[in-house]
Scaffold this active site. Structure first.
Site, short mmCIF file in Angstrom:
data_model
loop_
_atom_site.label_atom_id
_atom_site.label_comp_id
_atom_site.label_asym_id
_atom_site.label_seq_id
_atom_site.Cartn_x
_atom_site.Cartn_y
_atom_site.Cartn_z
N ASP A 142 0.81 -1.22 0.00
CA ASP A 142 0.00 0.00 0.00
C ASP A 142 0.85 1.27 0.00
O ASP A 142 0.44 2.30 0.53
CB ASP A 142 -0.93 -0.02 1.22
CG ASP A 142 -2.00 1.06 1.16
OD1 ASP A 142 -2.40 1.42 0.04
OD2 ASP A 142 -2.43 1.53 2.22
N CYS A 196 -21.90 -10.71 -4.25
CA CYS A 196 -22.72 -9.75 -3.50
C CYS A 196 -24.21 -9.99 -3.72
O CYS A 196 -25.02 -9.69 -2.83
CB CYS A 196 -22.37 -8.32 -3.90
SG CYS A 196 -20.79 -7.73 -3.25
N CYS A 202 -24.03 -2.64 2.67
CA CYS A 202 -22.92 -1.70 2.79
C CYS A 202 -23.28 -0.32 2.24
O CYS A 202 -22.81 0.70 2.76
CB CYS A 202 -21.67 -2.25 2.10
SG CYS A 202 -21.86 -2.52 0.31
N CYS A 206 -24.03 3.56 4.94
CA CYS A 206 -23.07 4.66 4.89
C CYS A 206 -23.67 5.94 5.47
O CYS A 206 -24.71 6.42 5.00
CB CYS A 206 -22.62 4.91 3.45
SG CYS A 206 -21.42 6.26 3.31
N CYS A 222 -16.68 10.45 1.90
CA CYS A 222 -16.32 9.30 2.73
C CYS A 222 -15.66 9.74 4.04
O CYS A 222 -14.69 10.50 4.03
CB CYS A 222 -15.39 8.38 1.95
SG CYS A 222 -14.78 6.96 2.89
N CYS A 252 -19.37 0.33 6.44
CA CYS A 252 -19.67 -0.49 5.26
C CYS A 252 -19.04 -1.88 5.35
O CYS A 252 -19.61 -2.86 4.88
CB CYS A 252 -19.25 0.23 3.98
SG CYS A 252 -17.48 0.55 3.81
#
Length: 383
Positions: A142, A196, A202, A206, A222, A252
């Site tokens: 990352d 899904c 999810c 939010c 977000c 989420c």
């Protein structure tokens, strides 16, 4: 390298990965995500990357692994779980405490994974050398322009759910990803398909409606972006929705039913520190830079700095309804950071009566105030 030799090398790699604490290991071809550049281009064109300019600056390298390293043939994708025990959203129920994202409740995962990833990569090269094959590797956790979630799906580790995070039928969603790029011809794994179905848990959970559609995230809305990456004042429209979330947001992830298969982290340094599971807002409000650095030494939280952190804590204090916190907020009206001062004004707007706010304004008249602080005082006077 023969197919049998390559298969033995892959088996050795997976065994070593498990010994090092990784919970999954799978391999994708370097050309396995041809759709990624187009999707990234649309994401950037929509402005959904917010102020993360580095995403646009590295667009070409991010979209295709071979642009990052031309010799790449295979990408080893790895997962390490960080799931804790109990309800990850329990801190949201206590307005006097702060809610910190599960992944950040202990050590910085970069520090934990990077060393093991290098060890695994060296093991791969050593095993290949024993078979008379020289190879090369590059490792990433990352910290480079790598489309790790599409690559992990191509390798079969999981699929990108409607919240855009990776979901695994074996691990749920609470895991970190890491990659080894190599020029060795390792056997690839089958890609994972989407599971899904019609679920939209999810999306519906939010707090800020950050998903304009399934499989699309607008970072500008977000809470994880706003509390971690965003450097300025939190836009007023999102402050109340933040609740007591001071670093990241797990809603989420926690809503996903596949997390019934999540495994508790094996690595002790990824298990939550008791003092970071639900730290009292009253204590966090008193942190100066030295104490902030000491408290979050080795933590990913340290990288946002004390001022941004206090900005978030002040928003949580304002949302708490705990009038007793006003005495901890008031000193921050004179903080050296305009970011902190502005958030302190907003918090007091929510915690004290208008007459008391007027008294505080008179006592803390700024000399040459920042424009954002002026705007907060102006809003306070209009309330």
């Amino acid at each position: 390298m023969s197919q049998k030799a390559a298969a033995r090398l892959k088996a050795s790699l997976r065994k070593k990965a498990e010994e090092l604490g990784f919970d999954a290991c799978a391999i994708a071809d370097a050309d396995a995500i041809p759709q990624a550049p187009g999707r990234l281009r649309q994401f950037l064109a929509d402005g959904h990357h917010a102020t993360m300019a580095w995403m646009a600056e590295t667009e070409t390298r991010r979209g295709a692994p071979r642009e990052l390293w031309a010799d790449t043939r295979r990408i080893v994708t790895l997962a390490m779980t960080y799931a804790g025990e109990g309800d990850p959203l329990a801190p949201l129920q206590d307005s006097r405490a702060a809610a910190i994202s599960v992944y950040a409740r202990n050590r910085d995962y970069h520090d934990i994974i990077k060393g093991r990833l290098k060890e695994l990569a060296q093991h791969l090269l050593a095993q290949a050398r024993r078979q008379g094959v020289e190879g090369a590797v590059k490792v990433f956790v990352d910290t480079a322009p790598v489309m790790e979630k599409p690559l992990a799906q191509a390798a079969g580790l999981g699929w990108q759910g409607k919240h855009t995070n990776l979901v695994s039928r074996d691990l749920g969603s609470w895991f970190f990803l890491a990659e080894i790029f190599t020029d060795l011809p390792l056997p690839v794994d089958a890609a994972e398909t989407d599971h899904c179905g019609s679920c939209r848990a999810c999306l519906d959970v939010c707090p800020t409606d950050a998903f304009p559609a399934a499989y699309r995230l607008d970072a500008r809305r977000c809470i994880s972006y706003l509390t971690i990456e965003h450097k300025g004042p939190i836009p007023d429209e999102f402050r109340a929705a933040m609740g007591n979330r001071i670093y990241g947001c797990d809603d989420c992830l926690a809503a996903c039913p596949w997390n019934k298969f999540a495994q508790v982290a094996r690595e002790a340094k990824l298990q939550a520190r008791a003092d970071l599971e639900a730290p009292p807002l009253a204590e966090l409000l008193t942190l100066d830079d030295t104490r902030f650095r000491a408290l979050f030494s080795g933590s990913p939280i340290k990288r946002i700095g004390r001022d941004r952190f206090l900005r978030n804590v002040l928003i949580a204090a304002g949302n708490s309804g705990e009038r007793g916190l006003a005495s901890r907020v008031e000193p921050l009206l004179d903080d050296e950071s305009a970011l902190v001062r502005g958030a302190a004004v907003w918090a007091l707007r929510r915690l004290v009566e208008k007459t008391e706010l007027a008294r505080l304004a008179a006592r803390h008249e700024p000399g040459e105030p920042d424009a954002d602080v002026l705007a907060e005082w102006a809003a306070a006077q209009r309330q």
